[in-house]
Design a protein around this motif. Structure first.
Motif, PDB file in Angstrom:
ATOM      1  N   GLY A 172      49.668  50.970  40.737  1.00 16.19           N
ATOM      2  CA  GLY A 172      48.550  50.545  39.909  1.00 16.19           C
ATOM      3  C   GLY A 172      49.032  49.888  38.627  1.00 16.19           C
ATOM      4  N   ASP A 173      48.257  48.934  38.142  1.00 14.45           N
ATOM      5  CA  ASP A 173      48.601  48.200  36.920  1.00 14.45           C
ATOM      6  C   ASP A 173      47.379  48.172  36.007  1.00 14.45           C
ATOM      7  N   GLY A 174      47.443  48.985  34.936  1.00 15.13           N
ATOM      8  CA  GLY A 174      46.382  48.980  33.939  1.00 15.13           C
ATOM      9  C   GLY A 174      46.795  48.310  32.657  1.00 15.13           C
ATOM     10  N   GLY A 175      48.097  48.063  32.507  1.00 13.07           N
ATOM     11  CA  GLY A 175      48.605  47.372  31.328  1.00 13.07           C
ATOM     12  C   GLY A 175      48.404  48.108  30.020  1.00 13.07           C
ATOM     13  N   GLY A 176      48.072  49.395  30.099  1.00 18.12           N
ATOM     14  CA  GLY A 176      47.811  50.146  28.881  1.00 18.12           C
ATOM     15  C   GLY A 176      46.429  49.890  28.314  1.00 18.12           C
ATOM     16  N   ASN A 179      44.318  45.896  35.046  1.00 18.62           N
ATOM     17  CA  ASN A 179      44.448  45.256  33.743  1.00 18.62           C
ATOM     18  C   ASN A 179      43.400  44.144  33.615  1.00 18.62           C
ATOM     19  N   PRO A 180      42.422  44.285  32.709  1.00 17.90           N
ATOM     20  CA  PRO A 180      41.345  43.280  32.627  1.00 17.90           C
ATOM     21  C   PRO A 180      41.843  41.880  32.279  1.00 17.90           C
ATOM     22  N   GLU A 181      42.979  41.783  31.607  1.00 12.40           N
ATOM     23  CA  GLU A 181      43.517  40.465  31.276  1.00 12.40           C
ATOM     24  C   GLU A 181      43.971  39.722  32.538  1.00 12.40           C
ATOM     25  N   LYS A 182      44.321  40.474  33.583  1.00 11.54           N
ATOM     26  CA  LYS A 182      44.751  39.854  34.831  1.00 11.54           C
ATOM     27  C   LYS A 182      43.590  39.615  35.796  1.00 11.54           C
ATOM     28  N   LEU A 183      42.399  40.080  35.418  1.00 14.36           N
ATOM     29  CA  LEU A 183      41.242  39.933  36.300  1.00 14.36           C
ATOM     30  C   LEU A 183      40.298  38.826  35.846  1.00 14.36           C
ATOM     31  N   ARG A 184      40.677  38.083  34.811  1.00 17.34           N
ATOM     32  CA  ARG A 184      39.797  37.044  34.300  1.00 17.34           C
ATOM     33  C   ARG A 184      39.433  35.982  35.341  1.00 17.34           C
ATOM     34  N   PRO A 185      40.385  35.534  36.199  1.00 20.21           N
ATOM     35  CA  PRO A 185      39.992  34.537  37.209  1.00 20.21           C
ATOM     36  C   PRO A 185      38.892  35.033  38.138  1.00 20.21           C
ATOM     37  N   TRP A 186      38.770  36.349  38.290  1.00 24.71           N
ATOM     38  CA  TRP A 186      37.783  36.910  39.210  1.00 24.71           C
ATOM     39  C   TRP A 186      36.387  36.923  38.612  1.00 24.71           C
ATOM     40  N   THR A 187      36.278  36.850  37.316  1.00 21.66           N
ATOM     41  CA  THR A 187      34.953  36.864  36.684  1.00 21.66           C
ATOM     42  C   THR A 187      34.216  35.544  36.869  1.00 21.66           C
ATOM     43  N   GLU A 244      49.658  38.783  38.688  1.00 19.53           N
ATOM     44  CA  GLU A 244      48.218  38.570  38.544  1.00 19.53           C
ATOM     45  C   GLU A 244      47.610  38.153  39.881  1.00 19.53           C
ATOM     46  N   PRO A 245      46.596  38.874  40.364  1.00 22.55           N
ATOM     47  CA  PRO A 245      45.987  38.502  41.653  1.00 22.55           C
ATOM     48  C   PRO A 245      45.080  37.284  41.514  1.00 22.55           C
ATOM     49  N   LEU A 246      45.064  36.464  42.557  1.00 21.47           N
ATOM     50  CA  LEU A 246      44.245  35.261  42.542  1.00 21.47           C
ATOM     51  C   LEU A 246      43.139  35.346  43.585  1.00 21.47           C
ATOM     52  N   PRO A 247      41.931  34.871  43.242  1.00 20.06           N
ATOM     53  CA  PRO A 247      40.831  34.835  44.217  1.00 20.06           C
ATOM     54  C   PRO A 247      41.147  33.873  45.350  1.00 20.06           C
ATOM     55  N   GLY A 248      40.351  33.934  46.380  1.00 17.72           N
ATOM     56  CA  GLY A 248      40.561  33.105  47.562  1.00 17.72           C
ATOM     57  C   GLY A 248      40.102  31.688  47.367  1.00 17.72           C
ATOM     58  N   ARG A 249      40.844  30.943  46.581  1.00 19.74           N
ATOM     59  CA  ARG A 249      40.516  29.542  46.336  1.00 19.74           C
ATOM     60  C   ARG A 249      41.614  28.674  46.938  1.00 19.74           C
ATOM     61  N   THR A 250      41.216  27.751  47.801  1.00 23.73           N
ATOM     62  CA  THR A 250      42.222  27.034  48.595  1.00 23.73           C
ATOM     63  C   THR A 250      43.152  26.177  47.759  1.00 23.73           C
ATOM     64  N   GLU A 251      42.740  25.784  46.546  1.00 26.38           N
ATOM     65  CA  GLU A 251      43.636  24.930  45.774  1.00 26.38           C
ATOM     66  C   GLU A 251      44.920  25.637  45.371  1.00 26.38           C
ATOM     67  N   TRP A 252      44.926  26.965  45.439  1.00 24.94           N
ATOM     68  CA  TRP A 252      46.164  27.670  45.110  1.00 24.94           C
ATOM     69  C   TRP A 252      47.120  27.682  46.299  1.00 24.94           C
ATOM     70  N   ILE A 253      46.620  27.364  47.460  1.00 26.05           N
ATOM     71  CA  ILE A 253      47.462  27.427  48.660  1.00 26.05           C
ATOM     72  C   ILE A 253      47.958  26.043  49.048  1.00 26.05           C
ATOM     73  N   THR A 254      47.085  25.068  48.959  1.00 27.71           N
ATOM     74  CA  THR A 254      47.456  23.721  49.361  1.00 27.71           C
ATOM     75  C   THR A 254      47.834  22.915  48.139  1.00 27.71           C
ATOM     76  N   GLY A 255      48.066  21.641  48.333  1.00 25.84           N
ATOM     77  CA  GLY A 255      48.195  20.796  47.166  1.00 25.84           C
ATOM     78  C   GLY A 255      49.501  20.062  47.013  1.00 25.84           C
ATOM     79  N   TRP A 256      50.460  20.254  47.906  1.00 23.72           N
ATOM     80  CA  TRP A 256      51.679  19.456  47.765  1.00 23.72           C
ATOM     81  C   TRP A 256      52.243  19.157  49.120  1.00 23.72           C
TER      82      TRP A 256
END
Length: 312
Positions: free
Chosen positions: A226-230, A301-309, A98-110
């Motif tokens: 490509g990943d459409g997940g059906g 796959n729209p289920e994997k694009l929810r964070p982008w919405t 699942e791709p993640l948007p450019g949000r720094t909390e996913w990169i830093t934090g520990w």
């Protein structure tokens, strides 16, 4: 989840703040292990449910709540990874993390950690890239857990062994083999500025439907997946070679002339987002080699694009 104590257990848990502060690290860990934000959130929820299923006396007896939570989350992830191999066999088409948007909390934090030579470890930012996550998919569940916990999150092998259920020496070997696989599969990361220039050239060539320009920015042996997940249409098999990929992209543009493109950060690296009718249609991550694009991962796959919405 509630912070209230159970009947007869006295005042609220004084360690609540410390326990809840671990959530960010647990999400970071579970996402890297599972390649799915939704699954990672489920793991963290289940981890906290197990914590609060204990009595207050049992919780107070835990010397390090953070270590306890990580151990439980790691074991849940390990079980999910073992079952994921079965689920992936029934997945329609190719599976991409699942791709993640450019949000720094996913990169830093520990910032914790002890133990071995830092040269043995990758950084949190490097461990977020799509290329890295795709290589992890080729590992056994035990390799993946041992490597991520030790090399990325800096857990000593004695602690990793308790999660994986093997000896510290065996876990060291698992991490070593995983490290070797990462090194063999991943070319040296290009500087962000250079990657951005290549991705921008790719975007402009695609917008112009310029096959020659696309071929020029693609490695001759490039692969697009490509990943459409059906759930939406996507090429069911990888497309190999700069020429076939360029022609496929131009044909896609002909079929969807209203596609618009944005340069966005995808998993900490320069990427592209394509919209159609105001809706995100695809998120693309790239792997580069020798100044050209060698890998394209296109998630539809729209289920994997929810964070982008909801991403800003």
């Amino acid at each position: 989840m509630t912070s209230q104590s159970g009947p007869g257990e006295g005042p609220p848990d004084p360690s609540l703040t410390a326990v809840m502060s671990e959530r960010r690290q647990l999400i970071n860990l579970a996402y890297r292990l599972l390649g799915s934000l939704a699954d990672a959130e489920d793991v963290v929820q289940e981890t906290y449910a197990r914590w609060y299923a204990m009595t207050q006396r049992e919780r107070q007896a835990v010397v390090s709540p953070g270590a306890w939570l990580t151990k439980v989350a790691g074991r849940i992830c390990l079980d999910l990874l073992r079952s994921a191999r079965v689920r992936r066999e029934s997945y329609v088409g190719e599976w991409i993390p699942e791709p993640l948007p450019g949000r720094t909390e996913w990169i830093t934090g520990w910032s914790g950690g002890t133990g071995a030579d830092p040269a043995d470890r990758v950084t949190l930012g490097e461990s977020l890239s799509m290329a890295f996550l795709v290589v992890l998919e080729s590992m056994t569940p035990a390799q993946r857990v041992a490597f991520i916990l030790h090399d990325v999150f800096r857990y000593p092998f004695a602690d990793v062994a308790e999660i994986v259920g093997r000896s510290p020496a065996a876990c060291r070997q698992l991490a070593t083999s995983a490290r070797r696989r990462i090194s063999e599969a991943q070319p040296s990361a290009a500087p962000a500025a250079a990657s951005s220039e290549v991705v921008r050239a790719f975007k402009e060539a695609w917008e112009a439907k310029d096959i020659d320009a696309l071929v020029g920015v693609l490695d001759p042996d490039a692969t697009a997946v490509g990943d459409g997940g059906g759930l939406v249409s996507a090429e069911p098999h990888p497309v190999h070679g700069s020429g076939p990929i360029a022609r496929y992209l131009v044909e896609l543009r002909d079929r969807a002339p209203d596609l618009t493109f944005q340069e966005r950060t995808v998993n900490g690296q320069p990427g592209l987002v394509a919209q159609q009718g105001g809706t995100i249609a695809v998120v693309m991550a790239f792997g580069l080699a020798g100044g050209r694009i060698s890998r394209i991962w296109a998630v539809r796959n729209p289920e994997k694009l929810r964070p982008w919405t909801t991403a800003g």
